[in-house]
Design a protein around this motif. Structure first.
Motif, PDB file in Angstrom:
ATOM      1  N   SER A   1       0.555   4.305  -2.603  1.00 22.76           N
ATOM      2  CA  SER A   1       0.418   5.443  -2.279  1.00 22.76           C
ATOM      3  C   SER A   1       1.502   6.530  -2.997  1.00 22.76           C
ATOM      4  O   SER A   1       1.325   7.688  -3.465  1.00 22.76           O
ATOM      5  N   ARG A   2       2.792   5.978  -2.652  1.00 19.21           N
ATOM      6  CA  ARG A   2       3.937   7.004  -3.074  1.00 19.21           C
ATOM      7  C   ARG A   2       4.019   6.984  -4.713  1.00 19.21           C
ATOM      8  O   ARG A   2       4.138   8.068  -5.255  1.00 19.21           O
TER       9      ARG A   2
ATOM     10  N   ARG B   1       0.069   7.507  -6.157  1.00 19.25           N
ATOM     11  CA  ARG B   1      -0.744   8.554  -5.524  1.00 19.25           C
ATOM     12  C   ARG B   1      -2.069   8.070  -5.621  1.00 19.25           C
ATOM     13  O   ARG B   1      -2.773   9.162  -5.718  1.00 19.25           O
TER      14      ARG B   1
ATOM     15  N   ALA C   1       0.690  -1.198   0.066  1.00 19.13           N
ATOM     16  CA  ALA C   1       0.080   0.022  -0.020  1.00 19.13           C
ATOM     17  C   ALA C   1       0.791   1.289  -0.172  1.00 19.13           C
ATOM     18  O   ALA C   1       0.688   2.250  -0.418  1.00 19.13           O
ATOM     19  N   GLU C   2       2.040   1.319   0.623  1.00 16.04           N
ATOM     20  CA  GLU C   2       3.018   2.206   0.514  1.00 16.04           C
ATOM     21  C   GLU C   2       3.444   2.611  -0.641  1.00 16.04           C
ATOM     22  O   GLU C   2       3.708   3.765  -1.255  1.00 16.04           O
TER      23      GLU C   2
ATOM     24  N   MET D   1      -5.686   0.376   0.983  1.00 18.40           N
ATOM     25  CA  MET D   1      -5.467  -0.135   2.341  1.00 18.40           C
ATOM     26  C   MET D   1      -4.618  -1.378   2.474  1.00 18.40           C
ATOM     27  O   MET D   1      -4.428  -2.099   1.645  1.00 18.40           O
TER      28      MET D   1
ATOM     29  N   SER E   1      -4.723   6.199  -2.805  1.00 18.87           N
ATOM     30  CA  SER E   1      -4.968   5.569  -1.534  1.00 18.87           C
ATOM     31  C   SER E   1      -5.449   4.074  -1.772  1.00 18.87           C
ATOM     32  O   SER E   1      -6.430   3.868  -2.229  1.00 18.87           O
TER      33      SER E   1
END
Length: 116
Positions: A67-68, A71, A63-64, A75, A73
């Motif tokens: 996200s990174r 971009r 998930a990181e 879980m 979101s």
């Protein structure tokens, strides 16, 4: 009371929209993201994407990475138990344009291209 008496048409439209979004995610995963694992949900607005170990270039937290790099979101699968550690949970209860943009960003991140 109003929802029970007059909400059937609205509920039907929501269910149809979610089914359409589920189909969009399923088709996208099969055609644009064949390197990831995907199981089509049967009764939810949440999809599970299995990301290969190499995907995050050493990042053990899928998930990181999403996200990174994308971009978007999502879980962390590990939050739902150790068997889900290589997964991210992505909600698709959104508008179709937002969903398509998120999927494109995820695909670009996975393929190493520029995120739009």
């Amino acid at each position: 009371m109003a929802a029970y008496l007059d909400g059937a048409e609205w509920l039907d439209s929501v269910i149809d929209h979610l089914a359409g979004n589920r189909d969009v995610v399923s088709l996208f995963a099969r055609t644009e993201l064949p390197v990831i694992g995907y199981v089509e949900p049967e009764a939810s607005y949440l999809s599970w994407l299995e990301l290969p170990e190499w995907l995050g270039q050493g990042n053990a937290v899928p998930a990181e990475f999403i996200s990174r790099a994308a971009r978007v979101s999502a879980m962390e699968g590990a939050d739902f138990g150790p068997v889900s550690k290589d997964f991210v949970r992505l909600g698709f209860a959104t508008s179709r344009p937002v969903l398509l943009q998120a999927l494109d960003r995820i695909a670009d991140a996975i393929k190493g291209g520029p995120v739009k």
